[in-house]
Design a protein around this motif. Structure first.
Motif, PDB file in Angstrom:
ATOM      1  N   GLN C 232       0.815  -1.214   0.000  1.00  0.00           N
ATOM      2  CA  GLN C 232       0.000   0.000   0.000  1.00  0.00           C
ATOM      3  C   GLN C 232       0.850   1.266   0.000  1.00  0.00           C
ATOM      4  O   GLN C 232       0.469   2.275  -0.563  1.00  0.00           O
ATOM      5  CB  GLN C 232      -0.947  -0.014   1.206  1.00  0.00           C
ATOM      6  N   MET C 233       1.999   1.197   0.646  1.00  0.00           N
ATOM      7  CA  MET C 233       2.935   2.321   0.596  1.00  0.00           C
ATOM      8  C   MET C 233       4.211   1.831  -0.091  1.00  0.00           C
ATOM      9  O   MET C 233       4.846   0.901   0.374  1.00  0.00           O
ATOM     10  CB  MET C 233       3.281   2.793   2.019  1.00  0.00           C
ATOM     11  N   GLU C 234       4.553   2.482  -1.199  1.00  0.00           N
ATOM     12  CA  GLU C 234       5.704   1.984  -1.965  1.00  0.00           C
ATOM     13  C   GLU C 234       7.033   2.300  -1.305  1.00  0.00           C
ATOM     14  O   GLU C 234       8.034   1.654  -1.588  1.00  0.00           O
ATOM     15  CB  GLU C 234       5.686   2.561  -3.379  1.00  0.00           C
ATOM     16  N   GLY C 235       7.045   3.316  -0.468  1.00  0.00           N
ATOM     17  CA  GLY C 235       8.308   3.677   0.168  1.00  0.00           C
ATOM     18  C   GLY C 235       8.050   4.192   1.563  1.00  0.00           C
ATOM     19  O   GLY C 235       6.953   4.647   1.883  1.00  0.00           O
ATOM     20  N   MET C 236       9.073   4.087   2.400  1.00  0.00           N
ATOM     21  CA  MET C 236       8.902   4.490   3.791  1.00  0.00           C
ATOM     22  C   MET C 236      10.247   4.975   4.319  1.00  0.00           C
ATOM     23  O   MET C 236      11.270   4.335   4.083  1.00  0.00           O
ATOM     24  CB  MET C 236       8.477   3.254   4.569  1.00  0.00           C
ATOM     25  N   LEU C 237      10.228   6.095   4.996  1.00  0.00           N
ATOM     26  CA  LEU C 237      11.447   6.567   5.653  1.00  0.00           C
ATOM     27  C   LEU C 237      11.174   6.519   7.143  1.00  0.00           C
ATOM     28  O   LEU C 237      10.238   7.155   7.620  1.00  0.00           O
ATOM     29  CB  LEU C 237      11.775   7.994   5.222  1.00  0.00           C
ATOM     30  N   ILE C 238      11.976   5.728   7.862  1.00  0.00           N
ATOM     31  CA  ILE C 238      11.707   5.553   9.279  1.00  0.00           C
ATOM     32  C   ILE C 238      12.642   6.428  10.100  1.00  0.00           C
ATOM     33  O   ILE C 238      13.842   6.238  10.097  1.00  0.00           O
ATOM     34  CB  ILE C 238      11.885   4.083   9.681  1.00  0.00           C
ATOM     35  N   ALA C 239      12.067   7.376  10.778  1.00  0.00           N
ATOM     36  CA  ALA C 239      12.783   8.235  11.724  1.00  0.00           C
ATOM     37  C   ALA C 239      13.985   8.910  11.064  1.00  0.00           C
ATOM     38  O   ALA C 239      14.136   8.909   9.847  1.00  0.00           O
ATOM     39  CB  ALA C 239      13.200   7.446  12.950  1.00  0.00           C
ATOM     40  N   VAL C 240      14.818   9.486  11.871  1.00  0.00           N
ATOM     41  CA  VAL C 240      15.915  10.292  11.339  1.00  0.00           C
ATOM     42  C   VAL C 240      16.943   9.404  10.643  1.00  0.00           C
ATOM     43  O   VAL C 240      17.670   9.835   9.757  1.00  0.00           O
ATOM     44  CB  VAL C 240      16.540  11.133  12.468  1.00  0.00           C
ATOM     45  N   LYS C 241      16.963   8.134  10.998  1.00  0.00           N
ATOM     46  CA  LYS C 241      17.838   7.182  10.314  1.00  0.00           C
ATOM     47  C   LYS C 241      17.434   7.064   8.853  1.00  0.00           C
ATOM     48  O   LYS C 241      18.272   7.143   7.946  1.00  0.00           O
ATOM     49  CB  LYS C 241      17.744   5.824  11.015  1.00  0.00           C
ATOM     50  N   GLY C 242      16.131   6.892   8.623  1.00  0.00           N
ATOM     51  CA  GLY C 242      15.631   6.834   7.252  1.00  0.00           C
ATOM     52  C   GLY C 242      15.932   8.133   6.520  1.00  0.00           C
ATOM     53  O   GLY C 242      16.286   8.126   5.344  1.00  0.00           O
ATOM     54  N   ALA C 243      15.797   9.257   7.236  1.00  0.00           N
ATOM     55  CA  ALA C 243      16.070  10.552   6.628  1.00  0.00           C
ATOM     56  C   ALA C 243      17.525  10.638   6.206  1.00  0.00           C
ATOM     57  O   ALA C 243      17.848  11.078   5.100  1.00  0.00           O
ATOM     58  CB  ALA C 243      15.743  11.669   7.606  1.00  0.00           C
ATOM     59  N   ALA C 244      18.421  10.180   7.083  1.00  0.00           N
ATOM     60  CA  ALA C 244      19.847  10.254   6.791  1.00  0.00           C
ATOM     61  C   ALA C 244      20.190   9.387   5.575  1.00  0.00           C
ATOM     62  O   ALA C 244      20.953   9.793   4.692  1.00  0.00           O
ATOM     63  CB  ALA C 244      20.647   9.809   8.011  1.00  0.00           C
ATOM     64  N   GLU C 245      19.597   8.199   5.518  1.00  0.00           N
ATOM     65  CA  GLU C 245      19.861   7.316   4.379  1.00  0.00           C
ATOM     66  C   GLU C 245      19.351   7.933   3.084  1.00  0.00           C
ATOM     67  O   GLU C 245      20.026   7.920   2.047  1.00  0.00           O
ATOM     68  CB  GLU C 245      19.170   5.964   4.589  1.00  0.00           C
ATOM     69  N   TYR C 246      18.165   8.490   3.167  1.00  0.00           N
ATOM     70  CA  TYR C 246      17.554   9.074   1.973  1.00  0.00           C
ATOM     71  C   TYR C 246      18.344  10.296   1.509  1.00  0.00           C
ATOM     72  O   TYR C 246      18.587  10.483   0.319  1.00  0.00           O
ATOM     73  CB  TYR C 246      16.106   9.427   2.287  1.00  0.00           C
ATOM     74  N   GLU C 247      18.772  11.102   2.481  1.00  0.00           N
ATOM     75  CA  GLU C 247      19.619  12.255   2.145  1.00  0.00           C
ATOM     76  C   GLU C 247      20.850  11.803   1.371  1.00  0.00           C
ATOM     77  O   GLU C 247      21.258  12.429   0.386  1.00  0.00           O
ATOM     78  CB  GLU C 247      20.107  12.929   3.434  1.00  0.00           C
ATOM     79  N   THR C 248      21.453  10.695   1.845  1.00  0.00           N
ATOM     80  CA  THR C 248      22.648  10.187   1.189  1.00  0.00           C
ATOM     81  C   THR C 248      22.337   9.847  -0.266  1.00  0.00           C
ATOM     82  O   THR C 248      23.078  10.233  -1.179  1.00  0.00           O
ATOM     83  CB  THR C 248      23.148   8.925   1.919  1.00  0.00           C
ATOM     84  N   LEU C 249      21.227   9.134  -0.474  1.00  0.00           N
ATOM     85  CA  LEU C 249      20.855   8.747  -1.834  1.00  0.00           C
ATOM     86  C   LEU C 249      20.615   9.971  -2.712  1.00  0.00           C
ATOM     87  O   LEU C 249      21.075  10.037  -3.856  1.00  0.00           O
ATOM     88  CB  LEU C 249      19.579   7.890  -1.793  1.00  0.00           C
ATOM     89  N   VAL C 250      19.898  10.940  -2.157  1.00  0.00           N
ATOM     90  CA  VAL C 250      19.528  12.101  -2.960  1.00  0.00           C
ATOM     91  C   VAL C 250      20.751  12.935  -3.312  1.00  0.00           C
ATOM     92  O   VAL C 250      20.951  13.310  -4.468  1.00  0.00           O
ATOM     93  CB  VAL C 250      18.475  12.959  -2.222  1.00  0.00           C
ATOM     94  N   THR C 251      21.602  13.181  -2.299  1.00  0.00           N
ATOM     95  CA  THR C 251      22.739  14.063  -2.591  1.00  0.00           C
ATOM     96  C   THR C 251      23.810  13.355  -3.417  1.00  0.00           C
ATOM     97  O   THR C 251      24.614  14.009  -4.060  1.00  0.00           O
ATOM     98  CB  THR C 251      23.359  14.626  -1.304  1.00  0.00           C
TER      99      THR C 251
END
Lengths: 423, 233, 302
Positions: C232-251
């Motif tokens: 139902q949800m294709e992606g999920m960012l969990i807490a600041v850890k998820g944010a940090a990982e996603y930031e890494t991917l994006v930047t």
């Protein structure tokens, strides 16, 4: 706070707090000297001019030629007036062409927009780069090898760019510096509760309650009650005073009549504040509860019941898609089709799927069996409890991360924005 | 009649309209109208909340109850906020309509309202919630005791997640190769297993349970079996 | 708290027992130190993106360039520290990919959150984006899931005007957007109710195939949302850890040169996080040791 505060213990705590604070901050300030609570904003000046549309000349000339049947164009509808930025090239062109003209006797609107810059170092950098750019742009340019036209064009572009740069100003903002001080003191006020309940905390808490109640009410007023209720009841008034951009409704009368119902319900709901006639508020409450129940019923059955059961029943044997092997490629080449990827039994995935199903079933048994938890049911329910414990353990771990982050955010504000000892 | 029957009918009607719209697209217009009212009433609820706060605090002050001075502070900040927010003090003019003051934007710190948001409301709310970091630590110390198999499971899982969510997990288990049958004990894989298998199934069961409960409650309300929600009067 | 004096065993065991009854404010102080010191020391750690963050990244990557996406800011300053890094990275990601963004909020202060990200990321890294054409800010509307319910049928049913008071019909970006189904992706940066769960229940369930749904969630809320991933949800960012990982991917894919720290807040917060987590573990261990030491004593550990 139920801590039995014994005097010596308290003193020790205060001493440690102060020592930790002073030592930490001196070390920090030693490595990062600089003013406290500095704030910068970039200021841009906006100028808007009121213009009105001029009916195109050829259009006006063409009208009589259509013959007497054409409706006579009279001044019955006033020309559309809009506020524009005359520096916008498109608008500039239109003004030159004469399709727009300035409305006489209406002063230009001029105001400053101050955008905060989130950290002071960036602000200083930006200040320097703007100065550089301005210097570069104001330096005289070389015209050799250019025709007069090319040169003029370049000069015009240069002046325009210079104007843009000069319009951007970065200044320090005492208003925001004071704000940072206020924010820091209020933050410390809340944190002081950790030591013990005290009047400072109580004052800060009272401010929070008052401000947030008013804030939430205002948000609801401006974002919902004005555009969705008032605008339907008195569209012209709202357009003139609050929401000039409001679209013309196709059927204002129907809108008005339909809006009377929520207006009535709103008044009835607010009747709760009256000392008498509390039952009046039950009507709007019935709408709220009924709508809520109706919305929830279908949504949860679909998203949380059926979809979850489907997800729990995912194929028990998991396969991993692997690149096609040589035989498949050869077969596909012989048949003239694309080779289909192979499948490999995935032991871990299968185990996970089975475990997942066991988890869902056992926890549900734990929840739902109103039987005594004995025998097989009891044993299964026990497994369910284990699954729940793992679930809650993981949830606790994630909660810790969440809560700590919030505190880190506050510390960043205190150490960074206020004291300026980090970043 | 006015106090019980009509509210009951209103409740059932609005609920049924919503359910009906799920099955027949023709009635979606009705359901959207009702939801529109619902949204407006939700907005009115904020006003009601503020009104209640006002009433409670005024009563506290007039009766000189203990702590009435704090109530006065609450009222003063409420009043001040209301005045600047309704009048849009210092709002940035709307570029398309600079002549209409109330069309301006008051969310930047340039206006009084935005300033209070940025430097009073935002730090206060954020700090209130940040306090939970201290409480969670205190709870970890006092309440997390390994007494039986259940609590050991809870603790063990919490440990693994706590380690795996930060660099400590990788630091401890990175020496384990990534592609062996036992590589699931690497912190990040263990975490994935806990989250995707155990926590997902546990939460899924809870969701299913809640969904059934919600559906049952909703039905009871709409069918008029449960009237307790409307009994206040 | 009992006042009666009791006989504590001598030596180390006695120390352990006493440790278990320490004034809780010492623990508070320890938390402050555990977070303050690594922050002052500017501890930074590398992040290895994991599956859920990758899935979120892929969801935004995989939709065609120039798609219109809806970002719902369903949080307020209370959870800003956890969710702002995700919001910043997501807006930068969408804008770099050329998607056009519609902002909205289900939380009363969510509009402020969105404004902040628009100012510090969208206008800063992507000054060429034009409001009304490349992005639109609808703002907040009361009604919680009621707003989603209306959006599922029509945008202008839920919103009369955008946040600045422009009629929806006058916004070029929304000319071809009738309902939520016309977005290619919906992202809810969510701190609780109403949030990602309601987006699943009221928008995704109504049209499961129409758009991808991703959620940025707080640590507390993520447990509740796990069952929705990945169907139902294709992606999920969990807490600041998820944010940090996603930031890494994006930047990594869309680097920025000026002020990269705006897209690194999540990673910045992982340093103090490490020490705080170790502290919590130590506290649990100490609490248990103290319980063991106190076992059998009168009025011992509870």
């Amino acid at each position: 706070m139920s801590a039995p505060a014994t005097k010596p213990n308290d003193t020790l705590l205060w001493v440690s707090l102060i020592v930790f604070g002073v030592v930490g901050l001196s070390v920090g300030k030693f490595f990062r000297p600089g003013p406290i609570a500095e704030a910068y904003v970039s200021v841009t000046t906006e100028v808007r001019t009121l213009v009105e549309e001029v009916p195109a000349a050829n259009e006006a000339a063409a009208k009589p030629a259509d013959g007497a049947a054409a409706e006579p164009v009279t001044g019955s509808t006033p020309p559309k007036r809009i506020w524009v930025d005359t520096d916008d090239p498109a608008i500039e062109r239109q003004l030159k062409e004469g399709t727009l003209k300035r409305v006489p006797d209406v002063a230009q609107a001029v105001w400053d927009v101050r955008t905060p810059i989130d950290n002071a170092a960036t602000a200083r950098e930006q200040m320097a780069s703007l100065e550089n750019e301005a210097e570069k742009l104001s330096a005289p340019t070389d015209s050799t090898g250019l025709t007069k036209e090319e040169f003029d064009q370049r000069e015009a572009a240069r002046t325009a760019a210079l104007k843009v740069v000069e319009e951007k100003r970065i200044v320090s903002s005492p208003r925001d510096s004071i704000g940072i001080w206020v924010g820091a003191l209020l933050t410390l006020g809340i944190l002081s509760f950790l030591v013990r309940d005290n009047p400072f905390y109580k004052v800060v808490e009272s401010i929070l309650i008052g401000v947030s109640a008013a804030y939430w009410m205002l948000v609801a007023f401006w974002s919902t009650l004005v555009p969705d209720l008032l605008a339907k009841l008195a569209p012209d008034l709202v357009r003139a005073t609050m929401l000039p951009g409001l679209a013309q409704s196709e059927d204002p009368t129907q809108d008005f009549l339909l809006a009377l119902i929520p207006l009535g319900l709103a008044i009835m709901l607010l009747w709760r504040l009256m000392p008498k006639g509390g039952w009046i508020a039950v009507w709007p409450l019935a709408v709220v509860i009924g709508t809520f129940a109706g919305m929830r019923l279908t949504a949860t059955i679909e998203a949380d019941f059926m979809a979850q059961i489907a997800a729990a029943m995912e194929p028990m044997a998991a396969f991993t898609t692997v690149p096609p092997d040589e035989a498949a490629i050869a077969a596909a080449q012989a048949a003239g089709t694309a080779p289909s990827p192979g499948r490999e039994f995935n032991f871990g995935g299968t185990l996970a799927a089975i475990l997942g199903l066991i988890g869902v079933v056992t926890v549900l048994i734990y929840f739902f069996f109103s039987l005594e938890h004995k025998g097989v049911v009891g044993k299964t329910a026990r497994v369910g409890v284990w699954f729940l414990m793992i679930t809650f353990g993981a949830a606790f771990g994630l909660t810790v991360m969440g809560r700590m982050t919030l505190l880190i955010g506050r510390f960043e504000f205190l150490f960074g924005d206020w004291l300026n000892v980090v970043k | 009649m006015l106090q019980r029957t009509i509210p009951m009918l209103i409740l059932s009607a609005s609920g049924l309209i919503l359910i009906l719209a799920y099955f027949s697209p023709v009635t979606v217009v009705w359901s959207d109208t009702v939801v529109g009212w619902f949204n407006i009433l939700a907005g009115v609820a904020f006003v009601l909340g503020a009104g209640n706060l006002l009433a409670v605090n005024l009563e506290k002050i007039s009766a000189r109850r203990p702590g009435w001075a704090y109530a006065a502070i609450t009222l003063a900040s409420f009043g001040a906020m209301l005045v600047v927010g309704l009048g849009k003090w210092g709002a940035v003019p709307n570029p398309s309509f600079p002549d209409v003051h109330l069309a301006g934007d008051q969310d930047s710190t340039q206006s009084a309202y935005g300033w209070v948001y940025e430097y009073v409301l935002s730090p206060l709310t954020a700090t209130m919630f940040a306090m939970l970091a201290f409480y969670v630590a205190s709870a970890a110390f006092r309440a997390f005791r390994a007494k039986n198999i259940e609590s050991i499971l809870l603790l063990g899982t919490a440990f693994i997640i706590l380690l795996a969510q930060v660099a400590a997990g990788a630091f401890l288990t990175n020496w384990i190769p990534e592609d062996r049958w036992y590589s699931f004990v690497r912190a990040e894989q263990l975490k994935e297993i806990i989250l995707n298998v155990f926590q997902t199934s546990g939460m899924r069961a809870i969701l299913i349970g809640i969904a059934l409960g919600t559906a049952a409650t909703s039905l009871r309300l709409i069918l008029g079996i449960d009237r307790s929600a409307l009994s206040k009067g | 708290m009992q006042q009666r004096k009791e006989q504590l065993p001598p030596g180390f065991r006695g120390f352990l027992v006493r440790l278990g009854r320490i004034d809780r404010r010492w623990i508070y102080l320890a938390v402050a130190v555990a977070i303050g010191v690594p922050m002052l020391a500017e501890l930074r750690l590398p992040e290895v993106p994991e599956k859920k963050a990758r899935a979120t990244f892929e969801a935004i990557e995989s939709i065609p360039e120039g798609s219109i996406v809806l970002l719902s800011f369903d949080y307020d300053p209370a959870s800003e520290a956890e969710l702002e890094p995700m919001a910043n990275a997501m807006v930068h990601h969408c804008a770099s990919k050329g998607h056009r963004i519609v902002f909205m909020a289900l939380w009363p202060l969510g509009k402020q959150m969105a404004d902040k990200t628009i100012d510090s990321v969208l206008k800063y890294y992507h000054p060429d984006k034009v409001e009304g054409v490349d992005y639109a800010q609808l703002g907040f509307k009361t009604g919680n899931e009621g707003v989603i319910k209306l959006l599922a049928n029509s945008i202008d049913g839920a919103y009369t005007t955008d946040a600045a008071g422009t009629a929806i019909s006058e916004i070029p970006l929304l000319a071809n957007v009738r309902s939520v189904g016309d977005f290619k992706l919906v992202a809810s940066i969510s701190a609780g109710y109403p949030g990602a769960q309601q987006w699943v229940q009221y928008a995704d369930s109504a049209m499961p195939e129409a758009f991808k749904l991703v959620g940025g969630t707080t640590g507390v809320q993520s447990s509740q949302l796990l069952p929705y991933f990945p169907t139902q949800m294709e992606g999920m960012l969990i807490a600041v850890k998820g944010a940090a990982e996603y930031e890494t991917l994006v930047t990594e894919k869309y680097p920025v040169t000026e002020s990269p720290e705006r897209l690194g807040i999540g990673r910045e917060r992982m340093g103090p996080q490490l020490v705080a987590h170790l502290l919590i573990i130590a506290l649990i261990v100490l609490g248990n040791i103290s319980m063991l030491a106190a076992r059998g004593l009168k009025g011992g550990a509870r």
